[in-house]
Design a protein around this motif. Structure first.
Motif, PDB file in Angstrom:
ATOM      1  N   TYR A 121       0.895  -1.188   0.013  1.00 51.63           N
ATOM      2  CA  TYR A 121       0.018  -0.014   0.155  1.00 51.63           C
ATOM      3  C   TYR A 121       0.808   1.223   0.071  1.00 51.63           C
ATOM      4  O   TYR A 121       1.872   1.220   0.679  1.00 51.63           O
ATOM      5  N   VAL A 122       0.518   2.288  -0.827  1.00 54.41           N
ATOM      6  CA  VAL A 122       0.940   3.447  -0.754  1.00 54.41           C
ATOM      7  C   VAL A 122      -0.030   4.453  -0.247  1.00 54.41           C
ATOM      8  O   VAL A 122      -1.200   4.506  -1.182  1.00 54.41           O
ATOM      9  N   ASP A 123      -0.206   5.065   0.674  1.00 55.05           N
ATOM     10  CA  ASP A 123      -1.228   6.042   1.242  1.00 55.05           C
ATOM     11  C   ASP A 123      -2.696   5.462   1.107  1.00 55.05           C
ATOM     12  O   ASP A 123      -3.536   5.880   0.555  1.00 55.05           O
ATOM     13  N   GLU A 124      -2.877   4.088   1.697  1.00 62.55           N
ATOM     14  CA  GLU A 124      -4.040   3.348   1.632  1.00 62.55           C
ATOM     15  C   GLU A 124      -4.281   2.851   0.070  1.00 62.55           C
ATOM     16  O   GLU A 124      -5.690   2.329   0.045  1.00 62.55           O
TER      17      GLU A 124
ATOM     18  N   ARG B  87       1.936   5.513   5.920  1.00 62.04           N
ATOM     19  CA  ARG B  87       2.198   6.077   4.506  1.00 62.04           C
ATOM     20  C   ARG B  87       2.443   4.877   3.624  1.00 62.04           C
ATOM     21  O   ARG B  87       1.938   4.889   2.588  1.00 62.04           O
TER      22      ARG B  87
ATOM     23  N   ARG C  78       5.172   9.333  -5.221  1.00 58.31           N
ATOM     24  CA  ARG C  78       4.602   9.184  -4.022  1.00 58.31           C
ATOM     25  C   ARG C  78       5.275   8.213  -2.860  1.00 58.31           C
ATOM     26  O   ARG C  78       5.555   8.649  -1.703  1.00 58.31           O
ATOM     27  N   TYR C  79       5.646   7.137  -3.467  1.00 59.41           N
ATOM     28  CA  TYR C  79       6.440   5.953  -2.953  1.00 59.41           C
ATOM     29  C   TYR C  79       7.460   6.546  -2.444  1.00 59.41           C
ATOM     30  O   TYR C  79       7.871   6.448  -1.169  1.00 59.41           O
TER      31      TYR C  79
ATOM     32  N   THR D 256       0.883  12.103  10.079  1.00 56.35           N
ATOM     33  CA  THR D 256      -0.533  11.131   9.963  1.00 56.35           C
ATOM     34  C   THR D 256      -0.535   9.960  10.966  1.00 56.35           C
ATOM     35  O   THR D 256       0.489   9.625  11.443  1.00 56.35           O
TER      36      THR D 256
ATOM     37  N   TYR E 262       5.634   5.279   8.815  1.00 55.59           N
ATOM     38  CA  TYR E 262       4.741   6.379   9.360  1.00 55.59           C
ATOM     39  C   TYR E 262       5.720   7.523   9.143  1.00 55.59           C
ATOM     40  O   TYR E 262       7.031   7.425   9.273  1.00 55.59           O
ATOM     41  N   ASP E 263       4.990   8.863   8.765  1.00 57.42           N
ATOM     42  CA  ASP E 263       5.595   9.911   8.841  1.00 57.42           C
ATOM     43  C   ASP E 263       5.088  10.754   9.924  1.00 57.42           C
ATOM     44  O   ASP E 263       4.401  10.134  10.770  1.00 57.42           O
TER      45      ASP E 263
ATOM     46  N   ASN F 225       7.369   9.460   0.273  1.00 54.57           N
ATOM     47  CA  ASN F 225       6.949   8.758   1.705  1.00 54.57           C
ATOM     48  C   ASN F 225       7.980   8.183   2.335  1.00 54.57           C
ATOM     49  O   ASN F 225       8.141   8.124   3.625  1.00 54.57           O
TER      50      ASN F 225
END
Length: 147
Positions: free
Chosen positions: A41-44, A139, A110-111, A135, A131-132, A114
């Motif tokens: 997963y990338v950002d769900e 991520r 995005r990957y 959030t 995690y960042d 993140n």
């Protein structure tokens, strides 16, 4: 030449490389190292395969040697570095990818972004979550290869 001649050089090289990048903090988590983590997963958003082929999967590997990372994004291979802090703190450098463009370039961006924004990790069973600091949800989510 005999193996005996190379043994001192091999030991010296091993010692020199092993002393690089020590941060004086926590020892690398054995469960994070020595495994290939397959991106799920990338950002769900679920990630099934990379654009390389119908069977290639995006992944990351962490190596204690030089605290380095290597992996495959949806478009490119990449490499970088990481450091571990106390608890589950993890920081990754901005990954350096090869330069092939592909139809899912936005997902790869995005990957990689993140990865560079990671501040902590969590391993639960076969799952690695990154995690960042901004959030609650992870991520990036990975699954240990072979599981």
């Amino acid at each position: 030449m005999t193996l005996r001649r190379f043994l001192p050089l091999a030991l010296l090289t091993s010692f020199a490389l092993g002393s690089c990048e020590k941060d004086g903090g926590a020892a690398p988590a054995a469960s994070l190292l020595e495994a290939r983590w397959m991106l799920t997963y990338v950002d769900e958003v679920p990630v099934q395969t990379s654009s390389y082929s119908g069977t290639a999967r995006s992944y990351i590997e962490f190596s204690a040697l030089g605290n380095s990372t290597v992996g495959l994004g949806p478009c490119n291979n990449f490499s970088g570095r990481f450091s571990l802090g106390g608890g589950q703190q993890l920081q990754l450098s901005m990954p350096i990818p090869t330069q092939t463009s592909c139809p899912v370039q936005a997902l790869e961006t995005r990957y990689l972004n993140n990865l560079a924004a990671t501040t902590r990790y969590e391993i639960s069973g076969d799952a690695l979550r990154l995690y960042d600091g901004s959030t609650v949800a992870p991520r990036l989510v990975f699954r240990r290869a072979g599981q």
